[in-house]
Design a protein around this motif. Structure first.
Motif, PDB file in Angstrom:
ATOM      1  N   LEU A  81      43.829  44.961 -38.555  1.00 20.52           N
ATOM      2  CA  LEU A  81      42.903  45.845 -39.245  1.00 20.52           C
ATOM      3  C   LEU A  81      41.983  46.536 -38.258  1.00 20.52           C
ATOM      4  CD1 LEU A  81      41.828  43.487 -42.193  1.00 20.52           C
ATOM      5  CD2 LEU A  81      43.674  45.167 -42.171  1.00 20.52           C
ATOM      6  N   THR A  82      41.732  47.825 -38.537  1.00 23.12           N
ATOM      7  CA  THR A  82      40.791  48.612 -37.741  1.00 23.12           C
ATOM      8  C   THR A  82      39.965  49.458 -38.702  1.00 23.12           C
ATOM      9  OG1 THR A  82      42.381  48.747 -35.928  1.00 23.12           O
ATOM     10  CG2 THR A  82      40.485  50.249 -35.855  1.00 23.12           C
ATOM     11  N   TYR A  83      38.653  49.208 -38.731  1.00 27.76           N
ATOM     12  CA  TYR A  83      37.766  50.013 -39.573  1.00 27.76           C
ATOM     13  C   TYR A  83      37.095  51.067 -38.706  1.00 27.76           C
ATOM     14  CZ  TYR A  83      33.636  51.455 -42.146  1.00 27.76           C
ATOM     15  OH  TYR A  83      32.664  52.205 -42.742  1.00 27.76           O
ATOM     16  N   SER A  84      37.305  52.347 -39.069  1.00 28.45           N
ATOM     17  CA  SER A  84      36.744  53.473 -38.321  1.00 28.45           C
ATOM     18  C   SER A  84      35.824  54.261 -39.236  1.00 28.45           C
ATOM     19  CB  SER A  84      37.864  54.380 -37.784  1.00 28.45           C
ATOM     20  OG  SER A  84      38.755  53.646 -36.964  1.00 28.45           O
ATOM     21  N   PRO A  85      34.505  54.128 -39.055  1.00 29.91           N
ATOM     22  CA  PRO A  85      33.585  54.932 -39.888  1.00 29.91           C
ATOM     23  C   PRO A  85      33.630  56.395 -39.493  1.00 29.91           C
ATOM     24  CG  PRO A  85      32.357  53.659 -38.272  1.00 29.91           C
ATOM     25  CD  PRO A  85      33.798  53.219 -38.161  1.00 29.91           C
ATOM     26  N   PHE A  86      33.311  57.251 -40.456  1.00 23.97           N
ATOM     27  CA  PHE A  86      33.302  58.679 -40.186  1.00 23.97           C
ATOM     28  C   PHE A  86      32.148  59.037 -39.255  1.00 23.97           C
ATOM     29  CE2 PHE A  86      35.353  59.090 -44.542  1.00 23.97           C
ATOM     30  CZ  PHE A  86      36.619  59.195 -44.003  1.00 23.97           C
ATOM     31  N   ILE A  87      32.364  60.098 -38.491  1.00 18.13           N
ATOM     32  CA  ILE A  87      31.304  60.622 -37.637  1.00 18.13           C
ATOM     33  C   ILE A  87      30.259  61.268 -38.519  1.00 18.13           C
ATOM     34  CG2 ILE A  87      30.756  62.234 -35.782  1.00 18.13           C
ATOM     35  CD1 ILE A  87      33.622  61.925 -34.815  1.00 18.13           C
ATOM     36  N   GLU A  88      29.022  60.809 -38.413  1.00 18.47           N
ATOM     37  CA  GLU A  88      27.962  61.348 -39.254  1.00 18.47           C
ATOM     38  C   GLU A  88      27.604  62.747 -38.804  1.00 18.47           C
ATOM     39  OE1 GLU A  88      24.668  58.763 -39.265  1.00 18.47           O
ATOM     40  OE2 GLU A  88      25.738  57.084 -40.202  1.00 18.47           O
ATOM     41  N   GLU A  89      27.349  63.616 -39.806  1.00 19.22           N
ATOM     42  CA  GLU A  89      26.963  64.990 -39.521  1.00 19.22           C
ATOM     43  C   GLU A  89      25.477  65.043 -39.232  1.00 19.22           C
ATOM     44  OE1 GLU A  89      28.054  67.413 -42.733  1.00 19.22           O
ATOM     45  OE2 GLU A  89      30.189  66.962 -42.610  1.00 19.22           O
ATOM     46  N   SER A  90      25.118  65.877 -38.286  1.00 18.78           N
ATOM     47  CA  SER A  90      23.713  66.105 -37.967  1.00 18.78           C
ATOM     48  C   SER A  90      23.323  67.498 -38.396  1.00 18.78           C
ATOM     49  CB  SER A  90      23.473  65.937 -36.463  1.00 18.78           C
ATOM     50  OG  SER A  90      24.234  66.883 -35.733  1.00 18.78           O
TER      51      SER A  90
END
Length: 564
Positions: free
Chosen positions: A389-398
């Protein structure tokens, strides 16, 4: 002698004047007929000229002009009886809301205090001229009441500026509007719906009088029209469809509020060891079903390994994560059977909060009968499942976000090198044939449509079919409307895709008739194509698009791209 003449003249005047008035009255009533008064000209609506019909059309109730509007006189009667109590409740909400607004201006612009001197909505309640109910296939209720309110409220605001008192009075308010009210989702908990969504189909008509220090400022030339246009634009910018006002009623856990995805879970099913024998011949035909709790999407399935107790899969899947702190991933191993239901070999769950972001972890899971830890059947060995398993969170927008007109200098663009996009400058066109190196999630929201036209039916039953990268998603069908409202969101997990691909939206209509086959055929009302590269480049696109092969049809959509 002179005095005698005066007495006779005065006596003749006293006698002749009333007699003359009396004679004139009878002559006017019985002897003369006015020549300029004629009987009214009565004729049917079919015989009226177009200009006369236009003048009358705005005064005709909606239930006369539109067959799908219904009369609800009983509701107006109930509203009239409840109005004194509704008046107090609404005024209390207005007062509480306005106090925070007044507090922001107190102490500024030489204002010492602001408050209501009087606040009530008068004795005339709003009138509902008709109501329309939309039929959908979802657990929701959609209604459109046509509301008119010509009230005489008493609303006076007093502002104390230095030692002077500025009195502003609002009076003679008229409001004509047709809001769309959506109660969803319908749940088995009082009041049986979790959220209220309000939106305006057309710009409302608002008229009122305004007095400042006793003078009617709306009589100033040009000021009245300026205020009317300003209010209509402000209300439209906030609540005109597809803008909505959401009022939560129940908690998220009860109302089923859908959370936005926050990342992608990369699941790799490697192998299984020493699985339980399920077939008579002493073997099994295993496959694995994978699903996330709280996800409405269909579960993922591996291939079937025939007659194997130690199968090797090495198959990859991607799932969208909405709440890594509360969601669990479940692995359920089944024995495939050609006839009947598939037998369960065992299962195991794993909390996502045990995963480290952007870190690949391997787990060896002991399969059990069920999730009850006190069940004695769980002591029986059912084999093991090895997963990665690999959890990759989304890149947060600034910044303030993106829009369909292109990014501003303050917005952070999507990592172009990570996406495999080739360009020398920020705003130059990139290689359309390049592949996306990183996985991403494309969120597509189909909001609604306007002015849909059907060549086969008077009232179409529209729905939208979304096609992208070989996958299809379909909205619910809304019956008998030219202005459907869906507001449905679809997810496309993108593993590998070229930027030259397009996202197609097809607006279709169909009718169900068991007796005539020709009425069951589908009709294409129009379509649009949106470049996937535009969504990746901007990050978010939202707008209305004119349908191709449609005269006036418009589709409202929103697309959002997130990458890991």
């Amino acid at each position: 002698m002179r005095h005698l003449y005066f007495i006779f003249e005065f006596t003749g005047f006293l006698i002749g004047f009333p007699i003359g008035l009396l004679l004139g009255f009878f002559i006017f009533i019985f002897s003369s007929k006015p020549k300029d008064v004629k009987d009214p000209d009565r004729k049917s609506l079919n015989d009226c000229d177009p200009n006369s019909l236009v003048d009358l059309f705005s005064e005709i109730p909606p239930w006369v002009k539109h067959p799908d509007f219904e009369r609800i006189d009983w509701l107006n009667k109930a509203l009239h009886d409840m109005w004194p109590y509704l008046d107090k409740g609404i005024c209390k909400i207005i007062r509480n809301t306005a106090e925070s607004i007044f507090a922001e201006y107190t102490g500024k612009y030489l204002i010492n205090s602001i408050g209501f001197q009087s606040l009530n909505l008068g004795s005339l309640p709003p009138t509902i001229y008709g109501i329309r109910v939309h039929e959908t296939n979802e657990n929701e209720l959609v209604v459109e009441p046509a509301i008119r309110w010509a009230g005489i409220p008493h609303i006076t605001v007093v502002a104390k500026i230095l030692s002077a008192r500025l009195i502003v009075q609002l009076m003679d308010v008229q409001v004509f509007t047709t809001p769309r009210i959506i109660l969803r989702p319908l749940v088995p908990t009082f009041p049986c719906f979790g959220n209220i969504t309000l939106t305006l189909i057309d710009k409302p008509y608002v008229d009122f009088g305004l007095r400042v220090l006793g003078a009617d400022v709306m009589a100033v030339p040009g000021f009245y029209q300026f205020v009317q246009d300003y209010i209509r634009k402000q209300v439209a910018s906030l609540y005109l469809w597809p803008q909505t006002l959401n009022i939560p009623i129940l908690q998220d856990s009860l109302s089923g509020t859908i959370k936005k995805p926050v990342g992608i879970l990369d699941v790799k099913v490697l192998r299984a060891k020493k699985l339980l024998k399920m077939d008579i011949i002493g073997t099994s035909d295993p496959y694995v079903k994978i699903e996330l709790t709280g996800d409405r999407l269909p579960p993922k399935k591996t291939s079937i390994k025939m007659r194997n107790l130690n199968p090797e899969w090495n198959e990859d899947f991607k799932l969208t994560v909405k709440d890594p702190e509360s969601q669990f991933i479940q692995f359920h191993v089944f024995d495939w059977d050609q006839i009947g239901a598939h037998d369960s070999i065992g299962l195991q769950i794993l909390p996502l909060k045990s995963l480290s972001p952007d870190n690949t972890q391997e787990f060896t899971l002991d399969l059990v009968k069920n999730t009850n830890p006190y069940d004695p059947q769980n002591k029986k060995r059912r084999g093991q499942l090895v997963v990665q398993l690999t959890y990759s969170p989304f890149i947060e927008e600034s910044g303030s976000g993106r829009h369909n007109s292109g990014p501003s200098n303050g917005d952070r663009m999507v990592d172009r090198k990570k996406l495999g996009i080739k360009s020398r400058k920020r705003f130059m066109s990139f290689d359309m044939s390049s592949q996306l190196d990183a996985a991403g999630l494309l969120l597509v929201t189909v909001q609604g449509a306007e002015e849909l036209e059907s060549k086969l039916y008077e009232n179409p039953n529209p729905y939208v079919l979304v096609r992208f990268s070989g996958e299809k998603r379909k909205t619910k069908m809304i019956k008998k409307t030219h202005r459907p409202y869906w507001n449905e969101e679809f997810q496309f997990v993108v593993e590998e895709a070229t930027l030259k691909e397009k996202i197609r939206f097809e607006v279709k209509s169909k009718k169900r008739n068991l007796f005539a086959y020709r009425f069951r055929r589908k009709e294409l009302l129009g379509y649009i194509d949106i470049n996937f590269s535009d969504v990746v480049y901007n990050g978010r696109i939202r707008g209305q698009y004119n349908l191709i092969n449609s005269k006036n049809g418009v589709l409202h959509v929103e697309l959002h791209w997130s990458t890991t």
